[in-house]
Design a protein around this motif. Sequence first.
Motif, mmCIF file in Angstrom:
data_model
loop_
_atom_site.group_PDB
_atom_site.id
_atom_site.type_symbol
_atom_site.label_atom_id
_atom_site.label_comp_id
_atom_site.label_asym_id
_atom_site.label_seq_id
_atom_site.Cartn_x
_atom_site.Cartn_y
_atom_site.Cartn_z
ATOM 1 N N PRO A 79 -1.150 -53.246 -32.290
ATOM 2 C CA PRO A 79 -2.070 -53.612 -33.163
ATOM 3 C C PRO A 79 -2.514 -52.691 -34.022
ATOM 4 O O PRO A 79 -1.986 -51.244 -34.075
ATOM 5 C CB PRO A 79 -3.147 -53.575 -31.788
ATOM 6 N N GLN A 80 -3.350 -53.005 -35.191
ATOM 7 C CA GLN A 80 -3.789 -51.989 -36.112
ATOM 8 C C GLN A 80 -4.711 -50.993 -35.397
ATOM 9 O O GLN A 80 -5.630 -51.591 -34.606
ATOM 10 C CB GLN A 80 -4.779 -52.721 -37.169
ATOM 11 N N ALA A 81 -4.815 -49.800 -35.656
ATOM 12 C CA ALA A 81 -5.510 -48.738 -35.298
ATOM 13 C C ALA A 81 -7.141 -49.026 -35.769
ATOM 14 O O ALA A 81 -7.323 -49.578 -37.059
ATOM 15 C CB ALA A 81 -5.300 -47.468 -35.480
ATOM 16 N N GLY A 82 -8.130 -48.783 -34.764
ATOM 17 C CA GLY A 82 -9.433 -49.258 -35.265
ATOM 18 C C GLY A 82 -10.335 -47.705 -35.376
ATOM 19 O O GLY A 82 -9.382 -46.721 -35.536
ATOM 20 N N HIS A 83 -11.387 -47.831 -34.891
ATOM 21 C CA HIS A 83 -12.217 -46.716 -35.054
ATOM 22 C C HIS A 83 -12.326 -45.952 -33.785
ATOM 23 O O HIS A 83 -12.440 -46.683 -32.751
ATOM 24 C CB HIS A 83 -13.588 -46.837 -35.620
ATOM 25 N N GLY A 84 -12.469 -44.734 -33.771
ATOM 26 C CA GLY A 84 -12.524 -43.770 -32.299
ATOM 27 C C GLY A 84 -10.929 -43.537 -31.767
ATOM 28 O O GLY A 84 -10.213 -43.985 -32.446
ATOM 29 N N ILE A 85 -11.383 -43.428 -30.543
ATOM 30 C CA ILE A 85 -9.957 -43.206 -29.601
ATOM 31 C C ILE A 85 -9.922 -43.967 -28.477
ATOM 32 O O ILE A 85 -10.985 -44.161 -27.908
ATOM 33 C CB ILE A 85 -10.036 -41.723 -29.419
ATOM 34 N N ASN A 86 -8.904 -44.565 -28.083
ATOM 35 C CA ASN A 86 -8.622 -45.464 -26.952
ATOM 36 C C ASN A 86 -7.550 -44.722 -26.013
ATOM 37 O O ASN A 86 -6.519 -44.307 -26.316
ATOM 38 C CB ASN A 86 -8.146 -46.972 -27.372
ATOM 39 N N PHE A 87 -8.198 -44.467 -24.724
ATOM 40 C CA PHE A 87 -7.364 -44.203 -23.582
ATOM 41 C C PHE A 87 -7.037 -45.158 -22.731
ATOM 42 O O PHE A 87 -7.871 -46.065 -22.352
ATOM 43 C CB PHE A 87 -8.092 -42.900 -22.825
ATOM 44 N N LEU A 88 -5.805 -45.214 -22.334
ATOM 45 C CA LEU A 88 -5.231 -46.228 -21.033
ATOM 46 C C LEU A 88 -5.329 -45.184 -19.955
ATOM 47 O O LEU A 88 -4.569 -44.443 -19.889
ATOM 48 C CB LEU A 88 -4.084 -46.914 -21.266
ATOM 49 N N LEU A 89 -6.217 -45.568 -19.153
ATOM 50 C CA LEU A 89 -6.380 -44.538 -17.694
ATOM 51 C C LEU A 89 -5.803 -45.368 -16.686
ATOM 52 O O LEU A 89 -6.307 -46.472 -16.385
ATOM 53 C CB LEU A 89 -7.684 -44.280 -17.501
ATOM 54 N N VAL A 90 -4.746 -45.062 -15.809
ATOM 55 C CA VAL A 90 -3.871 -45.837 -14.831
ATOM 56 C C VAL A 90 -3.943 -44.961 -13.861
ATOM 57 O O VAL A 90 -3.636 -43.714 -13.733
ATOM 58 C CB VAL A 90 -2.369 -46.136 -15.313
ATOM 59 N N THR A 178 2.225 -54.384 -22.357
ATOM 60 C CA THR A 178 1.306 -55.465 -21.961
ATOM 61 C C THR A 178 0.064 -55.657 -22.315
ATOM 62 O O THR A 178 -0.583 -56.467 -22.522
ATOM 63 C CB THR A 178 1.565 -55.602 -20.323
ATOM 64 N N VAL A 179 -0.708 -54.259 -22.114
ATOM 65 C CA VAL A 179 -2.200 -54.253 -22.147
ATOM 66 C C VAL A 179 -2.575 -54.291 -23.765
ATOM 67 O O VAL A 179 -3.279 -55.316 -24.175
ATOM 68 C CB VAL A 179 -2.911 -52.824 -21.728
ATOM 69 N N GLU A 180 -1.632 -53.876 -24.623
ATOM 70 C CA GLU A 180 -2.065 -54.062 -25.954
ATOM 71 C C GLU A 180 -1.671 -55.620 -26.528
ATOM 72 O O GLU A 180 -2.618 -55.961 -27.424
ATOM 73 C CB GLU A 180 -1.086 -53.042 -27.032
ATOM 74 N N ASN A 181 -0.831 -56.137 -25.965
ATOM 75 C CA ASN A 181 -0.703 -57.572 -26.371
ATOM 76 C C ASN A 181 -1.825 -58.319 -25.863
ATOM 77 O O ASN A 181 -2.035 -59.306 -26.453
ATOM 78 C CB ASN A 181 0.465 -57.971 -25.395
ATOM 79 N N MET A 182 -2.360 -57.969 -24.589
ATOM 80 C CA MET A 182 -3.487 -58.829 -23.828
ATOM 81 C C MET A 182 -4.736 -58.578 -24.782
ATOM 82 O O MET A 182 -5.503 -59.469 -24.873
ATOM 83 C CB MET A 182 -3.691 -58.603 -22.539
ATOM 84 N N THR A 183 -5.011 -57.326 -25.155
ATOM 85 C CA THR A 183 -6.493 -56.997 -25.632
ATOM 86 C C THR A 183 -6.276 -56.842 -27.517
ATOM 87 O O THR A 183 -7.305 -56.922 -27.782
ATOM 88 C CB THR A 183 -6.604 -55.371 -25.046
ATOM 89 N N VAL A 185 -5.896 -54.273 -28.806
ATOM 90 C CA VAL A 185 -6.408 -52.747 -28.904
ATOM 91 C C VAL A 185 -5.168 -51.848 -28.770
ATOM 92 O O VAL A 185 -4.456 -51.667 -28.002
ATOM 93 C CB VAL A 185 -7.330 -52.448 -27.798
ATOM 94 N N LYS A 186 -5.225 -50.852 -29.907
ATOM 95 C CA LYS A 186 -3.970 -49.778 -29.840
ATOM 96 C C LYS A 186 -4.532 -48.774 -29.158
ATOM 97 O O LYS A 186 -5.590 -48.203 -29.126
ATOM 98 C CB LYS A 186 -4.074 -49.433 -31.013
ATOM 99 N N ILE A 187 -3.682 -48.516 -28.371
ATOM 100 C CA ILE A 187 -3.905 -47.290 -27.232
ATOM 101 C C ILE A 187 -3.288 -45.888 -27.940
ATOM 102 O O ILE A 187 -2.108 -46.105 -28.421
ATOM 103 C CB ILE A 187 -2.804 -47.438 -26.148
#
Length: 497
Positions: A79-90, A178-183, A185-187
Amino acid sequence: MPQPHRPIRPAGPPRPQRVRRGGGGPARNREGRPRWGVRIAAGLSVAVLGSGAIGHAVMTGLDTGIERVDPFKDMKNRPQAGHGINFLLVGTDGREKVSPEEKREYRLGGAPCHCTDTIMLVHLSADRRRASVVSLPRDSYAEVPAHRDLVTGKAHRPHPVRLNAAYAEGGPNLTVRTVENMTRVKIDHYLEVDFTSFMKTVDAMGGVEICTAKTMRDPNTGLDLLPGTHRLTGGQALQYVRSRHVDGASDLGRMQRQQRFVAALIKQATGGGVLLNPVKFKELSSTLLGSVRADRGFGSEQMLALGQAMRDFTPSSSEFASVPIGSPSFRVKGIGSTVKWDEPKAAKLFEALREDRPLAPARPGKAAAGRPAAVPVDVPPAQVRVQVENGTRIDGLGGRVDSALRATGFDTTRAPGNGAGRDVKRTVITYDPRWDRSARSVATALPGSELRAVAGQGRTVTVIAGADYRTVVPVRAEDPYQGAFGVVSGDQVVCGG
């Protein structure tokens, strides 16, 4: 792509910190002069963490203990990067480093599934003033992209799974894909925490304060909390966030407790002086970085940048949401029951994250400064029907009590009457035993009142106002999740919020 290791904002002059009164004496001496030693110490702490050079020196050497993973390897069509920072916390169910004593005490027996127990998408806004946390149900219906199985080495075509199985089949890389495909949202960063690292981090924080309005018991995890406020150790906190059998909400209720815990963790970090004390901050960072798995781009510089960004955070700076659910029991052949998202609502939620917009609706009429904090109750006041009676000879008392209860949210009849007796000294609450939880919510709003069970009274709770009546304590639902995405801000779920 955002660069989280860059300075968040230019370091300004240190802000004077409020001095708490305690056993060390009054905040000012006889001449009314401030305790400059305390202010200078606090100012130096801010300066140390605010200075890029000194802050970097404080954090030097912490990167060596981080276990690295490469969740973004060979990823294409992201996905294209948006504004801010995205974390995937697992959070995984790894328990290899847990001692036998801890396994017995915290009910960590059984074989791990080597899958994700908790999945959260965390968005830090571009202005570093807001953190949005979205829980992704681990049993979500998902379709993993083509990949090679980590265990068998077999090549798999795209196929449906529960979301937590993506980790078992393809590790961090397949989970992120998988999460990027579903949302869409670029991690930007990946953080993985197992049972051991979770407990260590909570203990390094000095424990975390949790409030509950009802008894919480789960024989599977050993959780046993009475109503009230509790400071949980790392092991107790693990029981709290893992429990699924506290109520009928199962995994969805557990996600709300996990979010409540994260809000309390943020409050502890920002309000307990951790971010303003270089020694404490380094100790916490060392514990966290030394016990998690992270992508190669996340290290001590990013921890320092986060610490700087969160210096001005308050509980209201965080907001929590769960993915809107279309079907909580969507059956899939060969998999069983899964959680199906409400696709249109979920798309709007993730669009808000990509566009760096707040998830929570504006909250009109915030409580004025000095107003008592609302006390959490089990049953939301709006669901409790109340009839008020005046048990004294004080003119208008019934009307005042009715109005005060209605102001804090109770569904009063708006038709207060006179009680059978007019010499009631202590306020009495009568209720049908079938609606005992509703009665306890009313009793919380009327401290000192007496509860009396009356079989066959029905769902309406009766309040007989006595001469001891002084005021109604504001109350709120323990789970105030609201709005299209079930959004709640941190100050609504932490103790005293």
